[in-house]
Design a protein around this motif. Structure first.
Motif, PDB file in Angstrom:
ATOM      1  N   SER A  31       8.128  -0.910   5.614  1.00 13.81           N
ATOM      2  CA  SER A  31       7.692  -1.848   4.568  1.00 13.81           C
ATOM      3  C   SER A  31       6.958  -3.057   5.154  1.00 13.81           C
ATOM      4  O   SER A  31       6.074  -3.612   4.506  1.00 13.81           O
ATOM      5  CB  SER A  31       8.873  -2.311   3.717  1.00 13.81           C
ATOM      6  OG  SER A  31       9.728  -3.151   4.455  1.00 13.81           O
ATOM      7  N   GLN A  32       7.297  -3.439   6.357  1.00 15.87           N
ATOM      8  CA  GLN A  32       6.612  -4.559   7.007  1.00 15.87           C
ATOM      9  C   GLN A  32       5.196  -4.177   7.439  1.00 15.87           C
ATOM     10  O   GLN A  32       4.279  -4.991   7.371  1.00 15.87           O
ATOM     11  CB  GLN A  32       7.398  -5.035   8.244  1.00 15.87           C
ATOM     12  CG  GLN A  32       8.769  -5.577   7.951  1.00 15.87           C
ATOM     13  CD  GLN A  32       8.731  -6.774   7.030  1.00 15.87           C
ATOM     14  OE1 GLN A  32       8.111  -7.782   7.336  1.00 15.87           O
ATOM     15  NE2 GLN A  32       9.397  -6.652   5.897  1.00 15.87           N
ATOM     16  N   LEU A  33       5.027  -2.944   7.897  1.00 12.38           N
ATOM     17  CA  LEU A  33       3.751  -2.519   8.479  1.00 12.38           C
ATOM     18  C   LEU A  33       2.790  -1.859   7.498  1.00 12.38           C
ATOM     19  O   LEU A  33       1.577  -1.872   7.714  1.00 12.38           O
ATOM     20  CB  LEU A  33       4.008  -1.560   9.648  1.00 12.38           C
ATOM     21  CG  LEU A  33       4.758  -2.149  10.836  1.00 12.38           C
ATOM     22  CD1 LEU A  33       5.028  -1.070  11.868  1.00 12.38           C
ATOM     23  CD2 LEU A  33       3.975  -3.301  11.443  1.00 12.38           C
ATOM     24  N   LYS A  34       3.306  -1.275   6.442  1.00  7.38           N
ATOM     25  CA  LYS A  34       2.475  -0.514   5.493  1.00  7.38           C
ATOM     26  C   LYS A  34       1.293  -1.316   4.941  1.00  7.38           C
ATOM     27  O   LYS A  34       0.182  -0.778   4.855  1.00  7.38           O
ATOM     28  CB  LYS A  34       3.352   0.037   4.358  1.00  7.38           C
ATOM     29  CG  LYS A  34       2.613   0.923   3.384  1.00  7.38           C
ATOM     30  CD  LYS A  34       2.170   2.213   4.029  1.00  7.38           C
ATOM     31  CE  LYS A  34       1.582   3.147   2.981  1.00  7.38           C
ATOM     32  NZ  LYS A  34       0.944   4.310   3.566  1.00  7.38           N
ATOM     33  N   PRO A  35       1.469  -2.608   4.589  1.00  2.06           N
ATOM     34  CA  PRO A  35       0.309  -3.354   4.068  1.00  2.06           C
ATOM     35  C   PRO A  35      -0.863  -3.455   5.056  1.00  2.06           C
ATOM     36  O   PRO A  35      -2.016  -3.416   4.652  1.00  2.06           O
ATOM     37  CB  PRO A  35       0.876  -4.741   3.755  1.00  2.06           C
ATOM     38  CG  PRO A  35       2.330  -4.501   3.515  1.00  2.06           C
ATOM     39  CD  PRO A  35       2.696  -3.394   4.472  1.00  2.06           C
ATOM     40  N   SER A  36      -0.549  -3.566   6.335  1.00  3.98           N
ATOM     41  CA  SER A  36      -1.629  -3.705   7.328  1.00  3.98           C
ATOM     42  C   SER A  36      -2.055  -2.370   7.932  1.00  3.98           C
ATOM     43  O   SER A  36      -3.107  -2.283   8.557  1.00  3.98           O
ATOM     44  CB  SER A  36      -1.206  -4.667   8.434  1.00  3.98           C
ATOM     45  OG  SER A  36      -0.059  -4.186   9.099  1.00  3.98           O
ATOM     46  N   ILE A  37      -1.247  -1.315   7.756  1.00  6.77           N
ATOM     47  CA  ILE A  37      -1.590   0.026   8.256  1.00  6.77           C
ATOM     48  C   ILE A  37      -1.393   0.998   7.097  1.00  6.77           C
ATOM     49  O   ILE A  37      -0.368   1.688   6.998  1.00  6.77           O
ATOM     50  CB  ILE A  37      -0.718   0.427   9.465  1.00  6.77           C
ATOM     51  CG1 ILE A  37      -0.726  -0.658  10.546  1.00  6.77           C
ATOM     52  CG2 ILE A  37      -1.193   1.756  10.052  1.00  6.77           C
ATOM     53  CD1 ILE A  37       0.240  -0.411  11.690  1.00  6.77           C
ATOM     54  N   PRO A  38      -2.358   1.075   6.177  1.00  9.03           N
ATOM     55  CA  PRO A  38      -2.190   1.866   4.946  1.00  9.03           C
ATOM     56  C   PRO A  38      -1.895   3.344   5.161  1.00  9.03           C
ATOM     57  O   PRO A  38      -1.224   3.962   4.330  1.00  9.03           O
ATOM     58  CB  PRO A  38      -3.520   1.678   4.212  1.00  9.03           C
ATOM     59  CG  PRO A  38      -4.155   0.488   4.831  1.00  9.03           C
ATOM     60  CD  PRO A  38      -3.630   0.374   6.221  1.00  9.03           C
ATOM     61  N   ASP A  39      -2.364   3.923   6.277  1.00 10.02           N
ATOM     62  CA  ASP A  39      -2.134   5.353   6.495  1.00 10.02           C
ATOM     63  C   ASP A  39      -0.851   5.628   7.286  1.00 10.02           C
ATOM     64  O   ASP A  39      -0.590   6.762   7.679  1.00 10.02           O
ATOM     65  CB  ASP A  39      -3.337   6.007   7.174  1.00 10.02           C
ATOM     66  CG  ASP A  39      -3.614   5.468   8.569  1.00 10.02           C
ATOM     67  OD1 ASP A  39      -3.220   4.316   8.863  1.00 10.02           O
ATOM     68  OD2 ASP A  39      -4.239   6.196   9.372  1.00 10.02           O
ATOM     69  N   LEU A  40      -0.011   4.628   7.464  1.00  8.29           N
ATOM     70  CA  LEU A  40       1.270   4.796   8.148  1.00  8.29           C
ATOM     71  C   LEU A  40       2.225   5.581   7.251  1.00  8.29           C
ATOM     72  O   LEU A  40       2.328   5.314   6.055  1.00  8.29           O
ATOM     73  CB  LEU A  40       1.882   3.419   8.461  1.00  8.29           C
ATOM     74  CG  LEU A  40       3.222   3.415   9.187  1.00  8.29           C
ATOM     75  CD1 LEU A  40       3.066   3.948  10.610  1.00  8.29           C
ATOM     76  CD2 LEU A  40       3.806   2.014   9.202  1.00  8.29           C
TER      77      LEU A  40
END
Length: 130
Positions: A31-40
């Motif tokens: 949830s922390q990384l998804k906004p900056s790495i959309p294809d995660l």
């Protein structure tokens, strides 16, 4: 030791765990990384956390409320787990004595952890009558 090539996602996952003392879950990292790495994907987070754990880069504090919690601090230290709010608190003032591992006669000890459970001061104070 397996040397893995660096990737943007792998590096971001490790930095996310490294940047908090909250003992995160895979879902929290995602949830922390998804906004900056959309294809995660959540699967990528789980796979990398498992890999970091195998490599000894992070450790698992254990499963709290059904979710595995991770710690970037792999040095020997104790934890306190609140059974009310599920917080995991590092207790650096207490070290796990090496003598405990020496007393185990049934095999070669690789790791020893010390975990206290109870209700943290924040929860105790919040529940106290005013």
């Amino acid at each position: 030791m397996i040397v893995r090539k660096h990737s943007k996602k792998r590096d971001a996952i490790l930095e996310c765990v490294r940047s908090t003392k909250e003992h995160p879950t895979a879902d929290w990292v995602y949830s922390q990384l998804k906004p900056s790495i959309p294809d995660l994907s959540l699967g990528t987070v789980y796979r990398n956390l498992a890999s970091f754990k195998r490599e000894g880069v992070i450790s698992s504090v254990g499963v709290v409320d059904g979710m595995e919690r991770f710690d970037f601090n792999t040095a020997s230290h104790a934890h306190f787990i609140c059974t009310h709010c599920n917080a995991i608190i590092d207790i650096d003032e207490i070290t796990v004595p090496d003598q405990l591992s020496e007393q185990v006669l049934c095999g070669s000890v690789r790791e020893c952890s010390l975990t206290f459970t109870g209700i943290c001061n924040q929860c105790v104070n919040a529940d106290a009558p005013k």
